[in-house]
Scaffold this motif. Structure first.
Motif, PDB file in Angstrom:
ATOM      1  N   UNK A 287       1.000  -1.208   0.096  1.00 30.27           N
ATOM      2  CA  UNK A 287      -0.077   0.096   0.035  1.00 30.27           C
ATOM      3  C   UNK A 287       0.932   1.247   0.088  1.00 30.27           C
ATOM      4  N   UNK A 288       1.833   1.221   0.699  1.00 37.61           N
ATOM      5  CA  UNK A 288       3.033   2.323   1.097  1.00 37.61           C
ATOM      6  C   UNK A 288       3.493   2.669  -0.603  1.00 37.61           C
ATOM      7  N   UNK A 289       3.831   1.615  -1.109  1.00 34.08           N
ATOM      8  CA  UNK A 289       4.604   1.581  -2.682  1.00 34.08           C
ATOM      9  C   UNK A 289       3.497   2.150  -3.560  1.00 34.08           C
ATOM     10  N   UNK A 290       2.291   1.724  -3.531  1.00 34.01           N
ATOM     11  CA  UNK A 290       1.122   2.174  -4.395  1.00 34.01           C
ATOM     12  C   UNK A 290       1.075   3.559  -4.069  1.00 34.01           C
ATOM     13  N   UNK A 291       1.138   4.192  -2.947  1.00 32.83           N
ATOM     14  CA  UNK A 291       0.907   5.670  -2.580  1.00 32.83           C
ATOM     15  C   UNK A 291       1.905   6.389  -3.355  1.00 32.83           C
ATOM     16  N   UNK A 292       3.208   5.903  -3.401  1.00 33.84           N
ATOM     17  CA  UNK A 292       4.622   6.735  -3.490  1.00 33.84           C
ATOM     18  C   UNK A 292       4.463   6.669  -5.154  1.00 33.84           C
ATOM     19  N   UNK A 293       4.017   5.414  -5.862  1.00 34.21           N
ATOM     20  CA  UNK A 293       4.191   5.623  -7.445  1.00 34.21           C
ATOM     21  C   UNK A 293       2.998   6.423  -7.810  1.00 34.21           C
ATOM     22  N   UNK A 294       1.810   6.515  -7.175  1.00 34.59           N
ATOM     23  CA  UNK A 294       0.850   7.570  -7.591  1.00 34.59           C
ATOM     24  C   UNK A 294       1.423   8.925  -7.726  1.00 34.59           C
ATOM     25  N   UNK A 295       2.233   9.143  -7.049  1.00 39.32           N
ATOM     26  CA  UNK A 295       2.798  10.775  -7.072  1.00 39.32           C
ATOM     27  C   UNK A 295       3.963  10.785  -8.348  1.00 39.32           C
ATOM     28  N   UNK A 296       3.999   9.748  -8.888  1.00 39.29           N
ATOM     29  CA  UNK A 296       4.942   9.716 -10.191  1.00 39.29           C
ATOM     30  C   UNK A 296       4.243   8.998 -11.269  1.00 39.29           C
ATOM     31  N   UNK A 297       3.134   9.792 -12.010  1.00 38.73           N
ATOM     32  CA  UNK A 297       2.446   9.178 -13.026  1.00 38.73           C
ATOM     33  C   UNK A 297       3.312   8.731 -14.029  1.00 38.73           C
ATOM     34  N   UNK A 298       3.150   7.318 -14.497  1.00 35.39           N
ATOM     35  CA  UNK A 298       3.869   6.487 -15.703  1.00 35.39           C
ATOM     36  C   UNK A 298       4.840   5.508 -14.818  1.00 35.39           C
ATOM     37  N   UNK A 299       5.089   5.802 -13.610  1.00 37.83           N
ATOM     38  CA  UNK A 299       6.092   4.763 -12.998  1.00 37.83           C
ATOM     39  C   UNK A 299       5.388   3.608 -12.858  1.00 37.83           C
ATOM     40  N   UNK A 300       5.792   2.425 -13.324  1.00 34.23           N
ATOM     41  CA  UNK A 300       5.122   1.116 -13.006  1.00 34.23           C
ATOM     42  C   UNK A 300       5.189   0.359 -12.098  1.00 34.23           C
ATOM     43  N   UNK A 301       4.450  -0.304 -11.382  1.00 33.47           N
ATOM     44  CA  UNK A 301       4.351  -0.989 -10.096  1.00 33.47           C
ATOM     45  C   UNK A 301       3.869  -2.512 -10.387  1.00 33.47           C
ATOM     46  N   UNK A 302       4.553  -3.188  -9.491  1.00 36.25           N
ATOM     47  CA  UNK A 302       4.235  -4.720  -9.695  1.00 36.25           C
ATOM     48  C   UNK A 302       4.213  -5.300  -8.272  1.00 36.25           C
ATOM     49  N   UNK A 303       3.194  -5.789  -7.855  1.00 37.88           N
ATOM     50  CA  UNK A 303       2.965  -6.240  -6.493  1.00 37.88           C
ATOM     51  C   UNK A 303       3.030  -7.828  -6.369  1.00 37.88           C
ATOM     52  N   UNK A 304       4.032  -8.555  -6.046  1.00 36.32           N
ATOM     53  CA  UNK A 304       3.995  -9.799  -6.000  1.00 36.32           C
ATOM     54  C   UNK A 304       3.692 -10.443  -4.669  1.00 36.32           C
TER      55      UNK A 304
END
Length: 419
Positions: A287-304
């Motif tokens: 959840x924390x990583x999702x919030x951070x990447x939301x502040x950088x539109x275009x950054x990819x996120x993979x939750x394993x």
């Protein structure tokens, strides 16, 4: 007293002592050699004369070359004594047997042996040895007095020659101003002094690098502070003109918080106190990583996985934001950055990868140092702060890089492992 003078004095005293001991050794060896030769000859002569007396073929024997002959009866009384001062005591003669024996008297040495007609003694006065050694001693003293200053001169020249690199290095250091951090010139051998100068030059190089990093750091921090201060001044100007502008007030508050956090990071980093400001909570790392990447539109996120850790959410957000911001800056675009969250063997991890040009291998060992700047620029604070935050959570942060692929990996103890 100068170092060269002290060395000259020490080695000069050693030279004087060695010279004196050498001359005394020669004197003693000469005396021992002469006396040994005389003793050996007297024993041989006594044995040879005893054979002649025992065979009855002796004639009259007279002293020659300072050697005296004496005959004693069985009671020790002499009936032939060339040199009265060479008389051997009767109690000594009563111990005579068929083999030559030695007796040392005052100023002479004698060899005596029992024969068929009494005790035969052959003696030699030692006065000539004393007279010879007196001459030798006078010559030795003369040699000492002549050689000592010559030796001191040679020691002085040798010490001066050997210490030339040290003297030049010391003079160079003495001429230096406090701001001069250039290497100390040294053209001597690679001995202890050479290694000291080399290490000193290494320290000067490190100081030059530290000064340059600090200069760049101050310039970058000034730039980083100037931007939000300019924004804050703009908001305040809007508020002055329109006191009821809630948007300007919110922006001013947001900028002030940003400045406060930036200044706090600077202070914490300078004092090494980032680990003292951790306020632990149960944190969902995904959840924390999702919030951070939301502040950088275009950054990819993979939750394993969705691991939970015990940590300070604000600090962990700051850690990830710093890594993502650096990655975006290195890649040149948000689409070149990917954040992956996972969990292995009870340890949670987050990887921030970018497809930028990579990091120079020479920069990698210093990447997490304060004031160090990577090729993507920045203040040189983000990675140093990230390292402190990771270590404050008993975690680690590592990096691997090659052209087109750089990965920062943060590992933290999982919540289950904390128990």
């Amino acid at each position: 007293m100068r170092y060269t003078t002290r060395l000259t004095l020490v080695f000069g005293l050693i030279w004087a002592l060695m010279l004196a001991l050498s001359l005394l050794g020669i004197y003693g060896a000469l005396r021992a050699g002469l006396e040994g030769r005389i003793v050996h000859q007297l024993l041989d002569d006594a044995g040879a004369l005893a054979e002649l007396y025992n065979s009855g073929t002796t004639g009259q024997v007279r002293p020659t070359g300072g050697t005296a002959v004496a005959l004693y009866d069985a009671s020790g009384l002499p009936f032939l004594l060339d040199e009265p001062q060479h008389r051997i005591p009767a109690e000594v003669l009563t111990q005579a047997d068929e083999g030559p024996q030695l007796y040392r008297g005052p100023g002479f040495v004698a060899a005596y042996v029992a024969t068929s007609i009494g005790v035969l003694a052959v003696s030699q006065d030692l006065g000539f040895i004393d007279r010879l050694l007196e001459q030798v001693a006078r010559v030795a003293v003369l040699i000492f007095l002549l050689t000592l200053p010559l030796g001191w001169l040679l020691v002085r020249v040798g010490v001066g020659w050997a210490n030339r690199p040290l003297v030049r290095a010391a003079e160079e250091v003495a001429r230096r101003k406090g701001a001069d951090l250039s290497p100390i010139p040294y053209d001597g051998p690679t001995d202890e002094l050479g290694r000291i100068v080399a290490r000193f030059n290494d320290l000067l190089a490190e100081l030059r690098e530290a000064r340059e990093r600090e200069r760049v750091f101050l310039a970058e921090v000034s730039h980083e502070l100037r931007t939000p201060l300019t924004v804050l001044a703009g908001y305040l100007e809007r508020l002055r003109k329109r006191p009821g502008d809630t948007e300007a007030l919110a922006g001013a508050e947001r900028t002030a918080r940003h400045l406060t956090r930036l200044v706090g990071d600077l202070l914490a980093l300078a004092r090494g106190e980032a680990e003292r400001t951790v306020n632990p909570h149960i944190v969902d790392l995904a959840e924390l990583a999702s919030g951070v990447t939301a502040g950088f539109p275009g950054v990819g996120l993979e939750l394993r996985a969705a691991p939970e850790v015990l940590g300070d959410p604000d600090r962990l957000i700051q850690l990830l934001r710093n890594l993502v911001a650096n990655a975006v800056r290195a890649a040149g675009r948000p689409e070149g950055v990917r954040v992956t969250v996972g969990e292995d063997d009870g340890r949670a991890w987050v990887e921030v990868a970018d497809d930028g040009p990579g990091i120079d291998p020479e920069v990698l060992p210093h990447l997490f140092e304060r004031f160090a700047r990577g090729p993507e620029g920045g203040t040189g604070l983000g990675l140093a702060i990230a390292k402190q935050i990771a270590e404050a959570h008993e975690g680690t942060i590592t990096v691997r890089s090659r052209p087109g692929h750089t990965v920062f990996r943060v590992e933290l103890p999982g919540l289950e492992g904390e128990g």
